[in-house]
Design a protein around this motif. Structure first.
Motif, PDB file in Angstrom:
ATOM      1  N   LEU A  65       0.832  -1.197   0.000  1.00 58.72           N
ATOM      2  CA  LEU A  65       0.000   0.000   0.000  1.00 58.72           C
ATOM      3  C   LEU A  65       0.866   1.246   0.000  1.00 58.72           C
ATOM      4  N   PHE A  66       0.441   2.251  -0.745  1.00 58.42           N
ATOM      5  CA  PHE A  66       1.190   3.503  -0.811  1.00 58.42           C
ATOM      6  C   PHE A  66       0.220   4.668  -0.697  1.00 58.42           C
ATOM      7  N   ARG A  67       0.699   5.748  -0.110  1.00 60.47           N
ATOM      8  CA  ARG A  67      -0.108   6.955  -0.069  1.00 60.47           C
ATOM      9  C   ARG A  67       0.776   8.165  -0.315  1.00 60.47           C
ATOM     10  N   VAL A  68       0.171   9.191  -0.896  1.00 60.38           N
ATOM     11  CA  VAL A  68       0.857  10.451  -1.152  1.00 60.38           C
ATOM     12  C   VAL A  68       0.291  11.494  -0.192  1.00 60.38           C
ATOM     13  N   LEU A  69       1.173  12.200   0.488  1.00 55.00           N
ATOM     14  CA  LEU A  69       0.768  13.219   1.441  1.00 55.00           C
ATOM     15  C   LEU A  69       1.106  14.608   0.919  1.00 55.00           C
TER      16      LEU A  69
ATOM     17  N   ASN B 114      -9.146   4.830   3.637  1.00 58.51           N
ATOM     18  CA  ASN B 114      -9.195   5.873   2.622  1.00 58.51           C
ATOM     19  C   ASN B 114      -7.906   6.669   2.511  1.00 58.51           C
ATOM     20  N   ALA B 115      -6.899   6.331   3.338  1.00 61.88           N
ATOM     21  CA  ALA B 115      -5.605   6.988   3.200  1.00 61.88           C
ATOM     22  C   ALA B 115      -4.793   6.375   2.056  1.00 61.88           C
ATOM     23  N   VAL B 116      -5.209   5.211   1.571  1.00 58.21           N
ATOM     24  CA  VAL B 116      -4.472   4.549   0.492  1.00 58.21           C
ATOM     25  C   VAL B 116      -4.647   5.327  -0.798  1.00 58.21           C
ATOM     26  N   SER B 117      -3.543   5.721  -1.403  1.00 55.46           N
ATOM     27  CA  SER B 117      -3.596   6.401  -2.688  1.00 55.46           C
ATOM     28  C   SER B 117      -3.532   5.407  -3.840  1.00 55.46           C
ATOM     29  N   PHE B 118      -2.644   4.426  -3.716  1.00 58.17           N
ATOM     30  CA  PHE B 118      -2.555   3.398  -4.744  1.00 58.17           C
ATOM     31  C   PHE B 118      -1.897   2.171  -4.141  1.00 58.17           C
ATOM     32  N   ALA B 119      -1.998   1.046  -4.837  1.00 62.43           N
ATOM     33  CA  ALA B 119      -1.489  -0.206  -4.290  1.00 62.43           C
ATOM     34  C   ALA B 119      -1.237  -1.198  -5.416  1.00 62.43           C
ATOM     35  N   PHE B 120      -0.491  -2.248  -5.103  1.00 64.50           N
ATOM     36  CA  PHE B 120      -0.418  -3.391  -6.010  1.00 64.50           C
ATOM     37  C   PHE B 120      -0.221  -4.646  -5.179  1.00 64.50           C
ATOM     38  N   SER B 121      -0.652  -5.750  -5.741  1.00 64.31           N
ATOM     39  CA  SER B 121      -0.594  -7.017  -5.025  1.00 64.31           C
ATOM     40  C   SER B 121       0.227  -8.021  -5.818  1.00 64.31           C
ATOM     41  N   PRO B 122       1.317  -8.559  -5.247  1.00 64.82           N
ATOM     42  CA  PRO B 122       2.114  -9.568  -5.943  1.00 64.82           C
ATOM     43  C   PRO B 122       1.263 -10.770  -6.334  1.00 64.82           C
ATOM     44  N   LYS B 123       1.466 -11.269  -7.539  1.00 64.96           N
ATOM     45  CA  LYS B 123       0.665 -12.386  -8.038  1.00 64.96           C
ATOM     46  C   LYS B 123       1.484 -13.665  -8.201  1.00 64.96           C
ATOM     47  N   GLU B 124       2.793 -13.516  -8.421  1.00 64.48           N
ATOM     48  CA  GLU B 124       3.614 -14.694  -8.650  1.00 64.48           C
ATOM     49  C   GLU B 124       4.025 -15.330  -7.322  1.00 64.48           C
ATOM     50  N   SER B 125       4.151 -16.653  -7.296  1.00 64.97           N
ATOM     51  CA  SER B 125       4.499 -17.348  -6.056  1.00 64.97           C
ATOM     52  C   SER B 125       5.902 -16.988  -5.588  1.00 64.97           C
ATOM     53  N   TYR B 126       6.758 -16.576  -6.506  1.00 69.58           N
ATOM     54  CA  TYR B 126       8.113 -16.184  -6.118  1.00 69.58           C
ATOM     55  C   TYR B 126       8.331 -14.701  -6.404  1.00 69.58           C
ATOM     56  N   SER B 127       7.340 -13.895  -6.056  1.00 68.96           N
ATOM     57  CA  SER B 127       7.418 -12.457  -6.326  1.00 68.96           C
ATOM     58  C   SER B 127       8.486 -11.772  -5.495  1.00 68.96           C
ATOM     59  N   GLN B 128       8.962 -12.439  -4.453  1.00 69.75           N
ATOM     60  CA  GLN B 128      10.006 -11.838  -3.633  1.00 69.75           C
ATOM     61  C   GLN B 128      11.292 -11.648  -4.435  1.00 69.75           C
ATOM     62  N   ASP B 129      11.471 -12.413  -5.497  1.00 68.84           N
ATOM     63  CA  ASP B 129      12.684 -12.302  -6.294  1.00 68.84           C
ATOM     64  C   ASP B 129      12.578 -11.231  -7.366  1.00 68.84           C
ATOM     65  N   GLY B 130      11.401 -10.703  -7.597  1.00 70.63           N
ATOM     66  CA  GLY B 130      11.211  -9.760  -8.685  1.00 70.63           C
ATOM     67  C   GLY B 130      10.894  -8.369  -8.196  1.00 70.63           C
ATOM     68  N   ILE B 131      10.674  -7.488  -9.129  1.00 70.03           N
ATOM     69  CA  ILE B 131      10.337  -6.098  -8.840  1.00 70.03           C
ATOM     70  C   ILE B 131       9.003  -5.781  -9.492  1.00 70.03           C
ATOM     71  N   MET B 132       8.101  -5.196  -8.722  1.00 69.62           N
ATOM     72  CA  MET B 132       6.834  -4.725  -9.261  1.00 69.62           C
ATOM     73  C   MET B 132       6.792  -3.216  -9.108  1.00 69.62           C
ATOM     74  N   SER B 133       5.949  -2.578  -9.903  1.00 68.76           N
ATOM     75  CA  SER B 133       5.859  -1.118  -9.817  1.00 68.76           C
ATOM     76  C   SER B 133       4.416  -0.683  -9.957  1.00 68.76           C
ATOM     77  N   SER B 134       4.141   0.487  -9.442  1.00 65.64           N
ATOM     78  CA  SER B 134       2.800   1.051  -9.525  1.00 65.64           C
ATOM     79  C   SER B 134       2.933   2.562  -9.703  1.00 65.64           C
TER      80      SER B 134
END
Length: 203
Positions: free
Chosen positions: A108-112, A129-149
């Motif tokens: 979860l990310f928010r902009v202030l 309602n403080a959440v500005s944007f978010a993303f949810s890892p989908k791959e079982s080994y998402s810890q090894d990768g990079i996601m962006s939002s």
């Protein structure tokens, strides 16, 4: 009416509209802020008056969860609007990764704006309602990768004082997660880079 010059008052009278030669009034003759938006042609407003931005290459491993948000690196930008009518276009891009390969939780990310959270899209079923944007890892080994939002928002601060916009992050659960890098931080893996950009738009 004849043109007359009063030497005592330094007033010129009798000059018809359009009676001055072209180019006689230049930018140096205009007082500061003399031209208001009401004197501009339709559609002229909305110009970009200034921009401020930061590119953050720092990285961190975190474990804060729920609504326990933390500042992310140097994703903080100051801007001083030229007018109370100005709008601020906020553009944020954040890289992160989940730290567990067994259960994935939304990041979860928010902009202030100073201490006020900007409203944005509430993702992944979160009701905070403080959440500005978010993303949810989908791959079982998402810890090894990079996601962006990415996040964009047109803010109306109604101020001419300096304002600070910054990005904060959290994990939906108190699980380990990382900012701007692969969780395992392999040197052979690509490293994330996050940005925050502010554009002041004329009102």
């Amino acid at each position: 009416m004849a043109v007359s010059i009063n030497g005592s008052t330094n007033v010129i009278t009798g000059v018809a509209v359009g009676g001055l030669p072209d180019g006689i009034v230049d930018a140096d003759m205009l007082a500061a802020n003399a031209v208001t938006s009401g004197k501009l042609a339709s559609g002229v407003g909305g110009k970009i008056l200034q921009y401020q931005f930061v590119v953050d290459t720092s990285s961190a491993s975190l474990s804060n969860g729920g609504t326990s948000y933390t500042d992310l690196g140097t994703l903080s930008v100051n801007i001083t609007p030229a007018s109370t009518n100005s709008k601020i276009l906020v553009l944020a891009h954040v890289c992160g990764s989940q730290g567990s390969n067994s259960t994935q939780y939304a990041l979860l990310f928010r902009v202030l704006r100073d201490s006020t959270g900007l409203m944005g899209v509430v993702a992944d079923g979160e009701s905070n309602n403080a959440v500005s944007f978010a993303f949810s890892p989908k791959e079982s080994y998402s810890q090894d990768g990079i996601m962006s939002s990415a996040f964009s928002y047109v803010d109306s601060p109604s101020s001419t004082s300096q304002i600070t916009y910054k990005v904060q992050g959290a994990c939906r659960s108190p699980a380990a997660w990382s900012y701007n890098r692969s969780y395992r931080d392999y040197t052979s893996r690509a490293k994330g880079v996050s940005t925050l950009t502010l554009l002041e738009l004329a009102g």
